[in-house]
Design a protein around this motif. Sequence first.
Motif, PDB file in Angstrom:
ATOM      1  N   LEU A 185      -6.375  -7.109  11.427  1.00 28.64           N
ATOM      2  CA  LEU A 185      -5.738  -6.178  10.505  1.00 28.64           C
ATOM      3  C   LEU A 185      -6.606  -4.924  10.450  1.00 28.64           C
ATOM      4  CD1 LEU A 185      -3.524  -5.737   8.248  1.00 28.64           C
ATOM      5  CD2 LEU A 185      -5.290  -6.497   6.641  1.00 28.64           C
ATOM      6  N   ILE A 186      -6.004  -3.760  10.669  1.00 33.84           N
ATOM      7  CA  ILE A 186      -6.758  -2.515  10.693  1.00 33.84           C
ATOM      8  C   ILE A 186      -6.399  -1.659   9.479  1.00 33.84           C
ATOM      9  CG2 ILE A 186      -7.155  -0.360  11.962  1.00 33.84           C
ATOM     10  CD1 ILE A 186      -8.345  -2.760  13.358  1.00 33.84           C
ATOM     11  N   HIS A 187      -7.417  -1.171   8.807  1.00 32.80           N
ATOM     12  CA  HIS A 187      -7.226  -0.217   7.717  1.00 32.80           C
ATOM     13  C   HIS A 187      -7.196   1.179   8.332  1.00 32.80           C
ATOM     14  CE1 HIS A 187      -7.817  -3.289   4.606  1.00 32.80           C
ATOM     15  NE2 HIS A 187      -8.685  -3.788   5.460  1.00 32.80           N
ATOM     16  N   VAL A 188      -6.061   1.830   8.264  1.00 30.24           N
ATOM     17  CA  VAL A 188      -5.821   3.045   9.037  1.00 30.24           C
ATOM     18  C   VAL A 188      -6.811   4.147   8.696  1.00 30.24           C
ATOM     19  CG1 VAL A 188      -4.131   4.844   9.578  1.00 30.24           C
ATOM     20  CG2 VAL A 188      -3.379   2.484   9.251  1.00 30.24           C
ATOM     21  N   GLN A 189      -7.170   4.302   7.449  1.00 34.70           N
ATOM     22  CA  GLN A 189      -8.037   5.401   7.051  1.00 34.70           C
ATOM     23  C   GLN A 189      -9.517   5.103   7.264  1.00 34.70           C
ATOM     24  OE1 GLN A 189      -6.660   8.243   6.345  1.00 34.70           O
ATOM     25  NE2 GLN A 189      -4.615   7.376   6.422  1.00 34.70           N
ATOM     26  N   THR A 190      -9.858   3.884   7.705  1.00 32.48           N
ATOM     27  CA  THR A 190     -11.254   3.539   7.941  1.00 32.48           C
ATOM     28  C   THR A 190     -11.618   3.956   9.357  1.00 32.48           C
ATOM     29  OG1 THR A 190     -11.012   1.651   6.459  1.00 32.48           O
ATOM     30  CG2 THR A 190     -12.969   1.704   7.863  1.00 32.48           C
ATOM     31  N   SER A 206       4.814   9.091   2.707  1.00 26.98           N
ATOM     32  CA  SER A 206       3.548   8.425   2.416  1.00 26.98           C
ATOM     33  C   SER A 206       2.807   8.178   3.722  1.00 26.98           C
ATOM     34  CB  SER A 206       3.805   7.105   1.686  1.00 26.98           C
ATOM     35  OG  SER A 206       2.599   6.492   1.288  1.00 26.98           O
ATOM     36  N   GLU A 207       1.487   8.024   3.619  1.00 24.56           N
ATOM     37  CA  GLU A 207       0.675   7.740   4.801  1.00 24.56           C
ATOM     38  C   GLU A 207       0.407   6.243   4.926  1.00 24.56           C
ATOM     39  OE1 GLU A 207       0.320   9.958   6.867  1.00 24.56           O
ATOM     40  OE2 GLU A 207       0.462  11.841   5.767  1.00 24.56           O
ATOM     41  N   ALA A 208       0.235   5.793   6.171  1.00 21.65           N
ATOM     42  CA  ALA A 208      -0.037   4.384   6.435  1.00 21.65           C
ATOM     43  C   ALA A 208      -1.441   4.008   5.970  1.00 21.65           C
ATOM     44  CB  ALA A 208       0.110   4.095   7.920  1.00 21.65           C
ATOM     45  N   GLN A 209      -1.579   2.784   5.459  1.00 21.46           N
ATOM     46  CA  GLN A 209      -2.888   2.291   5.038  1.00 21.46           C
ATOM     47  C   GLN A 209      -3.376   1.109   5.857  1.00 21.46           C
ATOM     48  OE1 GLN A 209      -3.142   1.514   0.810  1.00 21.46           O
ATOM     49  NE2 GLN A 209      -3.949   3.587   0.462  1.00 21.46           N
ATOM     50  N   GLU A 210      -2.470   0.164   6.154  1.00 24.76           N
ATOM     51  CA  GLU A 210      -2.861  -1.032   6.898  1.00 24.76           C
ATOM     52  C   GLU A 210      -1.839  -1.317   7.986  1.00 24.76           C
ATOM     53  OE1 GLU A 210      -5.151  -3.880   3.720  1.00 24.76           O
ATOM     54  OE2 GLU A 210      -2.966  -3.752   3.563  1.00 24.76           O
TER      55      GLU A 210
END
Length: 348
Positions: free
Chosen positions: A337-342, A196-200
């Motif tokens: 907190l960083i949203h990885v895909q943003t 799975s890919e990271a989101q946050e």
Amino acid sequence: MAGKIKVGIVGLGRLGRQHAENIASRIPNCELTAICSVVESEINEFQEKWGIPYSYANYDEMLTNKELDAIFIASPSGYHCEQIIKALHAGFHVFSEKPLGLYLEEVEEVKKAVEAHSDKVFMVGFMRRYDRSYAAAKQKIDNGDIGEPILIRCYGLDPASQMDNFLKFAKANYSGGLFLDMSIHDFDLARWYMGSEAQEVWAIGGGYARSEFDELQDAETGAAMVRFANNAMGIFVAGRNSAHGYHIETEIIGTKGSIRIGTVPERNQVVIFNETGAVKECFDGFIERFEQAYLSEVEEFINCILEERKPTVTVQDGVESTKLGYACKKSFETRQLIHVQTESLMTN
């Protein structure tokens, strides 16, 4: 493709030296034909020891050598993307050490270049996938031995004895920071194991033993917590101040059990019994710990060229691991907190 693969390598530092010696003497069906370094003493040493036909102080000049089949990139991280793209455009197969790059914009350009030269083999150096223990763990996860993996915990700790050397490296702005330089291997393993890919991501850290890291806006020791798209969890700890030596440890917890790799970073099976107790020596660096993996990954690269196939490690693996590493860097720097895909949160 018949005959031996002729390789030119750029970068003859600590890891580049190991790769160069592997290519020159330990890997069948290839030969080290050219070396490139801005350090004249490194070139002289290798030419004298291995009889390398060609040497260069300028990377672009090496790319004009028509005898070469492949370029091996072991230069500082900040040069990887430019050198990958140039080598592909010049018609070479390319192996690049990690990370793929330090910024999202440049790794996306590398992805485009790799896709535009689909007839060439491209491979990024995530060598832990080729370590026997880590490969065995992957097989057990795929077999369902621990059920569904729900949490991965990774420790990546460099020896405290190397702190001064790393600070010189960091001050030259070569590393990209703790998470991109060190944790990138753990991020790749996490994606590989968890599927799975990271989101946050939330990352913290500081210069606890050496305040120079704070001045560089980097962490001497840092930690990140990650939520993946499938709601699995990741806990990543990286540091430059391990008193006992080089310590790489990974644990994958599943719904029916768990797997641990490298819990005790023991150099061998020797135990010394003396007035301090029972003592086991630890690895003193990444080259010693992953000597077999570094050899195996380059063997795979050469075999892919000869057999006209692609490695399982892809440019997308490099892109996604860089996304996560850069998100950790941004979280550490901004305390958010960083949203990885943003992508708007992860611009240069």
